[in-house]
Design an enzyme around this catalytic site. Structure first.
Site, PDB file in Angstrom:
ATOM      1  N   LYS A 203     -72.644  20.555 -31.406  1.00 60.25           N
ATOM      2  CA  LYS A 203     -73.814  19.869 -30.820  1.00 60.25           C
ATOM      3  C   LYS A 203     -73.948  18.444 -31.340  1.00 60.25           C
ATOM      4  O   LYS A 203     -73.517  18.111 -32.448  1.00 60.25           O
ATOM      5  CB  LYS A 203     -75.073  20.710 -31.019  1.00 60.25           C
ATOM      6  CG  LYS A 203     -75.030  21.916 -30.072  1.00 60.25           C
ATOM      7  CD  LYS A 203     -76.289  22.711 -29.974  1.00 60.25           C
ATOM      8  CE  LYS A 203     -76.083  23.803 -28.893  1.00 60.25           C
ATOM      9  NZ  LYS A 203     -77.112  24.841 -28.928  1.00 60.25           N
ATOM     10  N   ARG A 239     -73.050  31.367 -32.921  1.00 61.47           N
ATOM     11  CA  ARG A 239     -72.458  31.156 -31.583  1.00 61.47           C
ATOM     12  C   ARG A 239     -71.580  29.915 -31.665  1.00 61.47           C
ATOM     13  O   ARG A 239     -72.099  28.811 -31.828  1.00 61.47           O
ATOM     14  CB  ARG A 239     -73.607  30.992 -30.578  1.00 61.47           C
ATOM     15  CG  ARG A 239     -73.164  30.828 -29.134  1.00 61.47           C
ATOM     16  CD  ARG A 239     -74.384  30.634 -28.225  1.00 61.47           C
ATOM     17  NE  ARG A 239     -73.989  30.528 -26.833  1.00 61.47           N
ATOM     18  CZ  ARG A 239     -73.576  29.419 -26.251  1.00 61.47           C
ATOM     19  NH1 ARG A 239     -73.497  28.298 -26.944  1.00 61.47           N
ATOM     20  NH2 ARG A 239     -73.238  29.405 -24.980  1.00 61.47           N
TER      21      ARG A 239
HETATM   22  N1  HH2 Z   1     -76.584  26.741 -26.702  1.00 54.89           N
HETATM   23  C1  HH2 Z   1     -76.016  26.515 -25.508  1.00 54.89           C
HETATM   24  C2  HH2 Z   1     -75.975  27.510 -24.526  1.00 54.89           C
HETATM   25  N2  HH2 Z   1     -76.482  28.730 -24.754  1.00 54.89           N
HETATM   26  N3  HH2 Z   1     -77.559  30.241 -26.212  1.00 54.89           N
HETATM   27  C3  HH2 Z   1     -78.142  30.498 -27.396  1.00 54.89           C
HETATM   28  N4  HH2 Z   1     -78.659  31.713 -27.630  1.00 54.89           N
HETATM   29  N5  HH2 Z   1     -78.224  29.543 -28.369  1.00 54.89           N
HETATM   30  C4  HH2 Z   1     -77.732  28.292 -28.207  1.00 54.89           C
HETATM   31  O1  HH2 Z   1     -77.858  27.458 -29.133  1.00 54.89           O
HETATM   32  C5  HH2 Z   1     -77.106  27.981 -26.953  1.00 54.89           C
HETATM   33  C6  HH2 Z   1     -77.048  29.004 -25.963  1.00 54.89           C
HETATM   34  C7  HH2 Z   1     -75.429  25.175 -25.240  1.00 54.89           C
HETATM   35  O2  HH2 Z   1     -74.080  25.148 -25.610  1.00 54.89           O
HETATM   36  P1  HH2 Z   1     -72.875  25.379 -24.579  1.00 54.89           P
HETATM   37  O3  HH2 Z   1     -72.947  26.747 -23.977  1.00 54.89           O
HETATM   38  O4  HH2 Z   1     -71.605  25.078 -25.276  1.00 54.89           O
HETATM   39  O5  HH2 Z   1     -73.077  24.264 -23.478  1.00 54.89           O
HETATM   40  P2  HH2 Z   1     -73.695  24.249 -22.008  1.00 54.89           P
HETATM   41  O6  HH2 Z   1     -75.101  24.733 -22.066  1.00 54.89           O
HETATM   42  O7  HH2 Z   1     -73.587  22.793 -21.618  1.00 54.89           O
HETATM   43  O8  HH2 Z   1     -72.860  25.151 -21.142  1.00 54.89           O
END
Ligand code: HH2
Length: 257
Positions: A203, A239
């Site tokens: 992040k 995660r």
């Molecule tokens: N962060 C993201 C997505 N889902 N779920 C939980 N429980 N906690 C988090 O911190 C979280 C999440 C964002 O990261 P990412 O999936 O890599 O990116 P994007 O939302 O752009 O697909």
């Protein structure tokens, strides 16, 4: 928890896993590398994103879930009841809803009917606008009060308390300082008595803490450091996008604890 985003626009792996074959191979590799579960998502929630239709989200995730069934333990990252229902029918074990059942309250009943594990996450605002001007008087106690209320909502809709984990939502309507404060004060969240999930991997706050004020992602070393610090403060589910490196780091942290 490994992360596979079957999306064109996720903030760090957008487009990388859009082809189902590539997504499936990545999920299998994460499992072999030591992930206990792999989180499959078909909708980006990065700052500024608009969301996708139900049909498009199903089109992205179903082929991946179908072929991972029985092979790799899966979590579905969705706020949509219908996506969760189809994923649970295909063997998903956990529903990860970044809106904590606010987007589609009926998702709670779907999780209850399947006796699914559930992750309830805090977000201030919505992805399109959440990073414009996030404000709190006391971020740790406000996030904790929110998660307590959402947990009570889930339980009232039939989700068993022992199925619930909680997540402060690093980067979801929060400045770098808010994110740091939440990670430093995980004990406030832990007082709710449920396992804590932290998603800080790659992040932008990490890139900024590492010295780049314009960073939109964070480097691997910073992700690992944050995960270990969160683990030492009591987080039990991390995660992450880079599973192998985190599994190694957490094995060492556990040995030294
Ligand atoms: N962060 C993201 C997505 N889902 N779920 C939980 N429980 N906690 C988090 O911190 C979280 C999440 C964002 O990261 P990412 O999936 O890599 O990116 P994007 O939302 O752009 O697909």
């Amino acid at each position: 928890m490994g992360v596979v985003n079957v999306t064109p626009d996720s903030f760090s792996d957008g487009g990388v896993h859009l082809d189902p074959d590539v997504a499936i191979a990545a999920a299998r590799r994460m499992f072999e590398d030591g992930a206990a579960i792999v989180d499959i998502g078909g909708e980006s929630t990065r700052p500024g994103s608009d969301g996708v239709s139900l049909d498009e989200e199903l089109r992205r995730v179903l082929p991946v879930l179908e072929r991972l069934q029985g092979d790799v333990p899966v979590s579905i990252d969705t706020a949509k009841a219908e996506v969760a229902r189809r994923a649970l029918e295909l063997g998903a074990e956990l529903v990860n809803d970044v809106t904590a059942f606010r987007s589609e309250p009926a998702l709670a009943e779907v999780c209850a009917a399947h006796d699914a594990y559930v992750c309830l996450m805090h977000m201030q605002g919505e992805p399109r606008t959440m990073q414009l001007d996030p404000r709190y008087d006391d971020v740790a106690s406000e996030v904790t009060a929110f998660l307590e209320e959402r947990m009570m909502f889930a339980i009232a809709r039939g989700v068993r308390e022992d199925r619930i984990c909680l997540d402060p939502g690093i980067g979801f309507g929060k400045t770098v300082e808010h994110n740091v404060e939440l990670l430093r004060r995980l004990d406030v969240l832990l007082a709710l008595g449920r396992p804590i999930l932290i998603g800080v991997s790659r992040k932008s706050s990490l890139g900024r803490l590492a010295g780049d004020p314009e960073a939109t992602t964070g480097p691997l070393g910073a992700s690992v450091a944050a995960a270990v610090a969160a683990y030492e403060r009591g987080a039990t589910i991390l995660r992450v996008h880079d599973v192998r490196e985190h599994v190694d780091a957490l094995a060492v942290a556990r040995a030294l604890a």
